[in-house]
Motif scaffolding. Structure first.
Motif, short mmCIF file in Angstrom:
data_model
loop_
_atom_site.label_atom_id
_atom_site.label_comp_id
_atom_site.label_asym_id
_atom_site.label_seq_id
_atom_site.Cartn_x
_atom_site.Cartn_y
_atom_site.Cartn_z
N ARG A 1 -29.88 69.50 94.59
CA ARG A 1 -30.30 69.92 93.26
C ARG A 1 -31.81 69.74 93.14
N THR A 2 -32.50 70.79 92.74
CA THR A 2 -33.96 70.77 92.64
C THR A 2 -34.39 71.18 91.24
N GLU A 3 -35.68 71.13 90.99
CA GLU A 3 -36.27 71.52 89.71
C GLU A 3 -35.57 70.78 88.56
N LEU A 4 -35.56 69.47 88.65
CA LEU A 4 -34.90 68.62 87.67
C LEU A 4 -35.95 67.97 86.78
N PHE A 5 -35.75 68.06 85.48
CA PHE A 5 -36.73 67.58 84.51
C PHE A 5 -36.05 66.88 83.34
N ILE A 6 -36.83 66.14 82.60
CA ILE A 6 -36.47 65.72 81.25
C ILE A 6 -37.39 66.53 80.33
N HIS A 7 -36.81 67.29 79.40
CA HIS A 7 -37.63 68.19 78.60
C HIS A 7 -36.97 68.46 77.26
N LEU B 1 -26.69 66.32 85.73
CA LEU B 1 -27.35 65.62 86.83
C LEU B 1 -26.36 64.82 87.67
N PRO B 2 -26.51 64.86 89.00
CA PRO B 2 -25.72 63.99 89.87
C PRO B 2 -26.01 62.52 89.58
N ASP B 3 -25.01 61.67 89.82
CA ASP B 3 -25.19 60.24 89.61
C ASP B 3 -26.28 59.69 90.52
N ALA B 4 -26.89 58.59 90.09
CA ALA B 4 -27.93 57.94 90.89
C ALA B 4 -27.88 56.44 90.62
N ASP B 5 -27.43 55.67 91.63
CA ASP B 5 -27.28 54.23 91.44
C ASP B 5 -28.55 53.49 91.86
N ALA B 6 -28.44 52.15 91.90
CA ALA B 6 -29.61 51.32 92.20
C ALA B 6 -30.13 51.54 93.61
N ARG B 7 -29.27 51.98 94.51
CA ARG B 7 -29.71 52.22 95.89
C ARG B 7 -30.43 53.54 96.05
N HIS B 8 -30.05 54.52 95.24
CA HIS B 8 -30.63 55.86 95.37
C HIS B 8 -30.99 56.44 94.00
N PRO B 9 -31.94 55.84 93.31
CA PRO B 9 -32.32 56.35 91.98
C PRO B 9 -33.18 57.61 92.11
N TYR B 10 -33.35 58.29 90.99
CA TYR B 10 -34.33 59.37 90.92
C TYR B 10 -35.72 58.75 90.82
N SER C 1 -21.50 68.43 88.85
CA SER C 1 -22.89 68.12 89.19
C SER C 1 -23.38 68.86 90.42
N CYS C 2 -22.49 69.57 91.12
CA CYS C 2 -22.90 70.35 92.29
C CYS C 2 -23.18 71.81 91.94
N ALA C 3 -22.98 72.18 90.67
CA ALA C 3 -23.23 73.56 90.24
C ALA C 3 -24.71 73.73 89.95
N VAL C 4 -25.41 74.40 90.85
CA VAL C 4 -26.87 74.56 90.73
C VAL C 4 -27.20 75.37 89.48
N ASP D 1 -35.75 65.50 93.60
CA ASP D 1 -34.54 66.23 93.96
C ASP D 1 -33.40 65.25 94.25
N LYS D 2 -32.17 65.78 94.19
CA LYS D 2 -31.01 64.91 94.44
C LYS D 2 -29.87 65.75 95.01
N ARG D 3 -29.17 65.17 96.00
CA ARG D 3 -27.97 65.83 96.54
C ARG D 3 -26.75 65.32 95.79
N CYS D 4 -25.86 66.23 95.46
CA CYS D 4 -24.64 65.86 94.75
C CYS D 4 -23.58 65.41 95.76
N SER D 5 -22.36 65.18 95.31
CA SER D 5 -21.31 64.59 96.14
C SER D 5 -20.94 65.44 97.35
N ASN D 6 -21.08 66.76 97.28
CA ASN D 6 -20.73 67.60 98.43
C ASN D 6 -21.93 67.97 99.29
N GLY D 7 -23.09 67.38 98.98
CA GLY D 7 -24.29 67.60 99.78
C GLY D 7 -25.21 68.68 99.26
N THR D 8 -24.80 69.40 98.22
CA THR D 8 -25.67 70.42 97.64
C THR D 8 -26.93 69.78 97.07
#
Length: 213
Positions: A149-155, A109-118, A101-104, A140-147
């Motif tokens: 991730r941008t330009e995220l869509f459902i399409h 998509l990186p995980d997103a729990d109830a505390r930090h949803p998209y 999930s850190c590979a741009v 946008d969302k940061r993955c586990s190593n802090g990278t």
């Protein structure tokens, strides 16, 4: 011949008409500007609407992406109810090309729990870009190593008008699993994303997406 009193009266009326004419232009311009400002203020927001008719955003529903594989996962429309939340509809979905999930541009998509949803930021039915047609924009969302991730869509794969095209990025070939690969977004079959839009236009657009798995 006019008397002195008459000449004074005529001169006074002349100066009055001159003042009125000088005031008329800025007053008229002020009226035009006020009308334009009123029209701008009254213009409907298109943040969530394609035609100004989409249902308002709501917390009663949310989206959940349940990871299986990059070409065979599940996107769920979920309703908040007492007890266990109810899954209203499930769609087959893909995300990325690899599970990192850190590979741009390649990872799912990186995980997103109830505390930090998209956040579901906006949606369009006629988007015209690298992806087209029915599109949902995610935050946008940061993955586990802090990278980041941008330009995220459902399409899906379609033309800006929602129809099928001739080039690969605008044509769903049903050659499973190839059509479900993406550059890191969530990807649905064209029929499925249109069904999702139809449902959300009716019940209200969710504000959040959770990613689990």
């Amino acid at each position: 011949m006019p008397t002195s009193s008459t000449r004074t009266s005529i001169s006074t009326r002349s100066r009055t008409r001159s003042i009125v004419r000088r005031l008329a232009v800025p007053l008229a311009l002020s009226g035009v500007l006020a009308s334009a400002a009123g029209a701008t203020a009254a213009a409907p927001s298109r943040t969530h609407a394609d035609n100004g008719r989409s249902a308002a955003a709501t917390d009663r529903y949310y989206l959940r992406f349940d990871k299986g594989s990059v070409t065979n996962s599940r996107l769920e429309l979920v309703k908040r109810v007492p007890g266990r939340d109810a899954v209203i509809k499930t769609y087959k979905a893909g995300s990325g090309q690899i599970k990192n999930s850190c590979a741009v541009g390649r990872g799912w998509l990186p995980d997103a729990d109830a505390r930090h949803p998209y956040a579901v930021q906006w949606h369009r039915k006629n988007f015209d870009g690298v992806i087209n047609g029915f599109v949902i924009k995610l935050s946008d969302k940061r993955c586990s190593n802090g990278t980041k991730r941008t330009e995220l869509f459902i399409h899906s794969e379609m033309k800006p008008n929602g129809r099928q095209g001739t080039i690969e990025s605008e044509r769903w070939t049903n050659q499973s699993p190839n059509d479900y690969y993406s550059n890191g977004c969530i990807k649905l079959h064209p029929t499925h994303i249109k069904d999702l839009f139809k449902r959300l236009d009716r019940v209200g657009w969710p504000k959040k997406l959770y990613v689990v798995g």
